[in-house]
Motif scaffolding. Structure first.
Motif, PDB file in Angstrom:
ATOM      1  N   GLY A 210       0.805  -1.411  -0.074  1.00  0.00           N
ATOM      2  CA  GLY A 210      -0.467  -0.086  -0.135  1.00  0.00           C
ATOM      3  C   GLY A 210       0.963   1.164   0.332  1.00  0.00           C
ATOM      4  N   ILE A 211       0.405   2.235   0.080  1.00  0.00           N
ATOM      5  CA  ILE A 211       1.174   3.790   0.448  1.00  0.00           C
ATOM      6  C   ILE A 211       2.134   3.240   1.297  1.00  0.00           C
ATOM      7  N   TRP A 212       2.014   2.954   2.258  1.00  0.00           N
ATOM      8  CA  TRP A 212       2.981   2.428   3.276  1.00  0.00           C
ATOM      9  C   TRP A 212       4.509   2.786   2.479  1.00  0.00           C
ATOM     10  N   SER A 213       4.990   1.632   2.030  1.00  0.00           N
ATOM     11  CA  SER A 213       5.238   1.086   0.662  1.00  0.00           C
ATOM     12  C   SER A 213       6.593   1.959  -0.128  1.00  0.00           C
ATOM     13  N   THR A 214       4.859   2.703  -0.462  1.00  0.00           N
ATOM     14  CA  THR A 214       5.795   3.909  -1.790  1.00  0.00           C
ATOM     15  C   THR A 214       6.269   5.405  -0.548  1.00  0.00           C
ATOM     16  N   VAL A 215       5.513   5.444   0.304  1.00  0.00           N
ATOM     17  CA  VAL A 215       6.304   6.336   1.310  1.00  0.00           C
ATOM     18  C   VAL A 215       8.107   5.767   1.730  1.00  0.00           C
ATOM     19  N   GLU A 216       7.771   4.387   1.898  1.00  0.00           N
ATOM     20  CA  GLU A 216       9.680   4.545   2.366  1.00  0.00           C
ATOM     21  C   GLU A 216      10.286   4.372   1.350  1.00  0.00           C
ATOM     22  N   LYS A 217      10.067   4.237   0.180  1.00  0.00           N
ATOM     23  CA  LYS A 217      10.470   4.122  -1.211  1.00  0.00           C
ATOM     24  C   LYS A 217      11.104   5.657  -1.113  1.00  0.00           C
ATOM     25  N   THR A 218       9.994   6.818  -1.502  1.00  0.00           N
ATOM     26  CA  THR A 218      10.203   7.735  -1.946  1.00  0.00           C
ATOM     27  C   THR A 218      10.968   8.825  -1.142  1.00  0.00           C
ATOM     28  N   ARG A 219      11.131   7.887   0.526  1.00  0.00           N
ATOM     29  CA  ARG A 219      11.687   9.083   1.531  1.00  0.00           C
ATOM     30  C   ARG A 219      13.326   8.693   1.559  1.00  0.00           C
ATOM     31  N   ALA A 220      13.005   7.618   0.778  1.00  0.00           N
ATOM     32  CA  ALA A 220      15.215   7.286   0.846  1.00  0.00           C
ATOM     33  C   ALA A 220      15.222   7.130  -1.264  1.00  0.00           C
ATOM     34  N   ALA A 221      14.301   7.722  -1.560  1.00  0.00           N
ATOM     35  CA  ALA A 221      15.026   8.569  -3.226  1.00  0.00           C
ATOM     36  C   ALA A 221      15.920  10.159  -2.167  1.00  0.00           C
ATOM     37  N   SER A 222      16.559  10.194  -3.556  1.00  0.00           N
ATOM     38  CA  SER A 222      17.299  11.887  -3.452  1.00  0.00           C
ATOM     39  C   SER A 222      16.488  12.664  -4.232  1.00  0.00           C
ATOM     40  N   GLU A 223      16.499  13.764  -4.090  1.00  0.00           N
ATOM     41  CA  GLU A 223      15.756  15.307  -4.723  1.00  0.00           C
ATOM     42  C   GLU A 223      15.648  14.586  -6.534  1.00  0.00           C
ATOM     43  N   ARG A 224      16.912  13.725  -7.409  1.00  0.00           N
ATOM     44  CA  ARG A 224      17.908  14.116  -8.141  1.00  0.00           C
ATOM     45  C   ARG A 224      16.687  13.042  -8.823  1.00  0.00           C
ATOM     46  N   ASP A 225      17.538  11.976  -8.256  1.00  0.00           N
ATOM     47  CA  ASP A 225      15.925  10.712  -8.366  1.00  0.00           C
ATOM     48  C   ASP A 225      15.000  10.637  -9.102  1.00  0.00           C
ATOM     49  N   LEU A 226      14.069  11.466  -7.578  1.00  0.00           N
ATOM     50  CA  LEU A 226      12.776  11.643  -7.742  1.00  0.00           C
ATOM     51  C   LEU A 226      12.710  12.502  -9.203  1.00  0.00           C
ATOM     52  N   LEU A 227      13.320  13.926  -9.025  1.00  0.00           N
ATOM     53  CA  LEU A 227      13.438  14.658 -10.421  1.00  0.00           C
ATOM     54  C   LEU A 227      13.010  13.407 -11.720  1.00  0.00           C
ATOM     55  N   ALA A 228      14.605  12.897 -11.391  1.00  0.00           N
ATOM     56  CA  ALA A 228      14.403  12.181 -12.633  1.00  0.00           C
ATOM     57  C   ALA A 228      13.353  11.240 -13.249  1.00  0.00           C
ATOM     58  N   GLN A 229      12.716  10.617 -12.500  1.00  0.00           N
ATOM     59  CA  GLN A 229      11.949   9.347 -12.181  1.00  0.00           C
ATOM     60  C   GLN A 229      10.049  10.145 -12.240  1.00  0.00           C
ATOM     61  N   ALA A 230       9.856  11.610 -11.980  1.00  0.00           N
ATOM     62  CA  ALA A 230       8.768  12.372 -12.264  1.00  0.00           C
ATOM     63  C   ALA A 230       9.186  13.148 -14.047  1.00  0.00           C
ATOM     64  N   LYS A 231      10.718  12.637 -14.777  1.00  0.00           N
ATOM     65  CA  LYS A 231      10.199  13.505 -15.548  1.00  0.00           C
ATOM     66  C   LYS A 231       9.667  12.086 -16.651  1.00  0.00           C
ATOM     67  N   LYS A 232      10.030  11.001 -16.208  1.00  0.00           N
ATOM     68  CA  LYS A 232      10.317  10.064 -17.666  1.00  0.00           C
ATOM     69  C   LYS A 232       8.216  10.244 -17.106  1.00  0.00           C
ATOM     70  N   HIS A 233       7.650  10.267 -15.747  1.00  0.00           N
ATOM     71  CA  HIS A 233       6.065  10.437 -15.543  1.00  0.00           C
ATOM     72  C   HIS A 233       5.860  11.592 -16.652  1.00  0.00           C
ATOM     73  N   ALA A 234       6.222  12.323 -17.131  1.00  0.00           N
ATOM     74  CA  ALA A 234       5.885  13.928 -17.211  1.00  0.00           C
ATOM     75  C   ALA A 234       6.106  13.804 -18.871  1.00  0.00           C
TER      76      ALA A 234
END
Ligand code: NIG
Ligand code: FE
Length: 413
Positions: free
Chosen positions: A110-134
Motif C-alpha cells: 500500500g501507500i506506506w511501501s511507496t512512502v518508504e521508497k520515496t523517503r529514501a530517494a534523493s531529490e535528483r532521483d525523484l526528479l528523474a523519475q518524475a520527468k519520465k512520468h511527465a
C-alpha cells in the motif's frame, strides 16, 4: 512574433461555449468545426473557424496541414500522484491473486511501501523519475496535470516532493498544478492525532509560506483520516488561502461528499460509494465531482461512481487518471475515456468535455486553457483519426499525434 496556422482538420474540436464548467446537455456540445482551422500567434489562439476563412489571414505563418486529423485542446488531468519512487508490482501481483487494496495495505504494501521508497530517494532521483512520468503524460495528449505530494509524510519529505514538482515545471513543457496531500496516510511511528498536529502546525504553514501548493487534499477513509480529522486539516488549509479537494467515499461511504460540500471545496474526488444524498449535497454547494475510473479498473472492482446520476443532477463532472503506483498506474486519458464510456455510460462527447474544459475550470484555469477559443493558450493535440469518438473507441493502443504547448510542438510521434 511567431505564428502558426493549423489548417484542414477533419474535426476541430473547440469546446467553445459558456465561460464556466459545462453541465447537463452542455457536456455533449463540443463546438466541432469540420474542415477547421486555427491561427496561433505568440503562443495564444488568435482565431478559430472554417479552414478556408483562416487561410485568408495566414500571412507568413508556418502551416500545419491537419488533413485527416482531429485537433482538440490538450487533456487536463485534474488528479495525479506524479511524484513517487519505484512501483508497486508486489501489490499488483497480490491483487491478481485476489487480495484487496485494504488487505495489502495492512500487510505492509500500500501507500506506506511507496512512502518508504520515496523517503529514501534523493531529490535528483525523484526528479528523474518524475520527468519520465511527465513525458508519458505528454505522449498521451495531456498538457496540464494536477500533481500531489503525499508519499513523504514528514515535513522535509513532503516539502521535498513539492520542490521536485516546482523544479519539474522548469524542465518539462507539461503544466503542473501542485497539491499538498500531507494527509495521505498516518506514518507508522505516530498516532493519528500526533500526525494531524504535525500537518496542521508545521507542514501547512511551511507549504504556504514557500508557495509550494495551490490546493490541499486529504484521504478521508476508514483507516486513514476520518471526517473530523479531515475537516480540521481542510479548515486550516482554507484559512491559509489554499483551495480544497479531497479523496472521498472511495472504499466506504463515510459522508465524505457531504464534508466537501460543507467545506465549500473545489472538487470531491473518487465518489465510488457516494449515494444520492451525497450527490445532492455536491450540487447544492456547487462542488465538481472528479471521477477516476482507472483506479476502479486497476483495483479489479466493478463499483464505478454514478456518473449518469451526477450528470442528471446538474453536476459539472470531471474525469482524471489518478495516476499513482498503487491504485491507478496509467497516465492515459484516452484509456479513461474508454472506461468512462464502457463502464459509466458517459458518451464520448461528455467524456471529452469532462477531461478538458471542465477539468480546466476545476484547476482554476478555465480562462486560459481547456478549449480552443481566441485568447486562450495554444495548448492542443493533433490525433491521427478523423472522428473524436475514436479516442474513446480504440483502446489499449496509442493514437499517434503531435502535441503543442503555447504554440510550440513538444511531441511528435
Ligand atoms: O487515489 N486513495 C488514496 N490515494 C490513491 C492511491 C495511492 C496509492 O495506493 O499509492 C488513490 O487511489
Ligand atoms: Fe488519488
Amino acid at each position: 512574433m511567431s505564428s502558426l496556422a493549423v489548417l484542414h482538420a477533419s474535426q476541430l474540436v473547440t469546446l467553445a461555449g459558456p465561460k464556466r464548467p459545462r453541465v447537463g446537455t452542455e457536456l455533449s456540445s463540443l463546438g466541432i468545426i469540420f474542415n477547421g482551422g486555427m491561427l496561433v500567434r505568440d503562443g495564444k489562439i488568435e482565431s478559430v473557424g472554417p479552414s478556408d476563412e483562416i487561410e485568408k489571414n495566414v500571412g507568413d505563418a508556418d502551416i500545419m496541414d491537419a488533413r485527416g486529423s482531429v485537433v482538440m485542446p490538450g487533456f487536463v488531468d485534474a488528479h495525479t500522484h506524479l511524484v513517487f519512487a519505484g512501483n508497486r508490482l508486489e501489490d499488483f501481483e497480490r491483487r491478481s491473486r485476489g487480495e484487496t487494496y485494504e488487505q495489502i495495505a495492512k500487510a505492509g504494501g500500500g501507500i506506506w511501501s511507496t512512502v518508504e521508497k520515496t523517503r529514501a530517494a534523493s531529490e535528483r532521483d525523484l526528479l528523474a523519475q518524475a520527468k519520465k512520468h511527465a513525458n508519458w503524460f505528454l505522449g498521451c495528449g495531456t498538457t496540464t496535470v494536477e500533481a500531489k505530494s503525499g508519499y513523504g509524510l514528514t515535513v522535509e519529505d513532503e516539502l521535498k516532493i513539492l520542490r521536485v514538482l516546482r523544479q519539474l515545471r522548469e524542465e518539462v513543457p507539461l503544466e503542473i498544478v501542485p497539491t499538498f496531500l500531507g494527509a495521505h496516510a498516518v506514518p507508522r511511528n505516530l498516532s493519528p492525532d500526533e500526525y494531524l498536529d504535525l500537518v496542521i502546525t508545521e507542514m501547512l504553514p511551511r507549504v504556504t509560506a514557500e508557495e509550494l501548493a495551490e490546493f490541499c487534499d486529504v484521504f478521508c477513509e476508514r483507516g486513514y483520516f476520518d471526517i473530523d480529522q479531515s475537516r480540521k486539516i481542510l479548515s486550516e488549509a482554507k484559512k491559509l488561502g489554499l483551495s480544497l479537494r479531497g479523496h472521498v467515499d472511495q472504499l466506504t461511504n463515510s459522508g465524505g461528499a457531504k464534508l466537501m460540500a460543507e467545506m465549500d471545496a473545489t472538487a470531491a474526488d473518487h465518489l465510488e460509494q457516494t449515494d444520492q444524498q451525497g450527490i445532492a449535497a455536491l450540487k447544492k454547494a456547487n462542488v465538481q465531482p472528479v471521477l477516476l475510473p482507472g483506479s476502479v479498473y486497476a483495483l479489479g472492482s466493478s463499483r464505478y461512481p454514478r456518473a449518469r446520476e451526477m450528470i442528471e443532477a446538474g453536476l459539472a463532472v470531471v474525469l482524471a487518471t489518478d495516476f499513482n503506483p498503487g491504485s491507478s498506474p496509467t497516465p492515459s486519458m484516452p484509456m479513461i475515456l474508454s472506461l468512462a464510456c464502457t463502464q459509466m455510460k458517459m458518451s464520448p462527447a461528455e467524456a471529452i468535455t469532462a477531461s478538458t474544459v471542465n477539468a480546466a475550470y476545476n484547476l482554476n484555469r478555465g480562462d486560459k486553457i481547456g478549449s480552443l477559443e481566441p485568447g486562450k493558450l495554444a495548448n492542443f493535440v493533433i490525433f491521427d483519426c478523423q472522428d473524436y469518438r475514436e479516442l474513446a473507441y480504440w483502446f489499449g493502443m496509442p493514437i499517434t499525434h503531435s502535441l503543442y504547448v503555447t504554440g510550440q510542438r513538444v511531441v511528435e510521434l
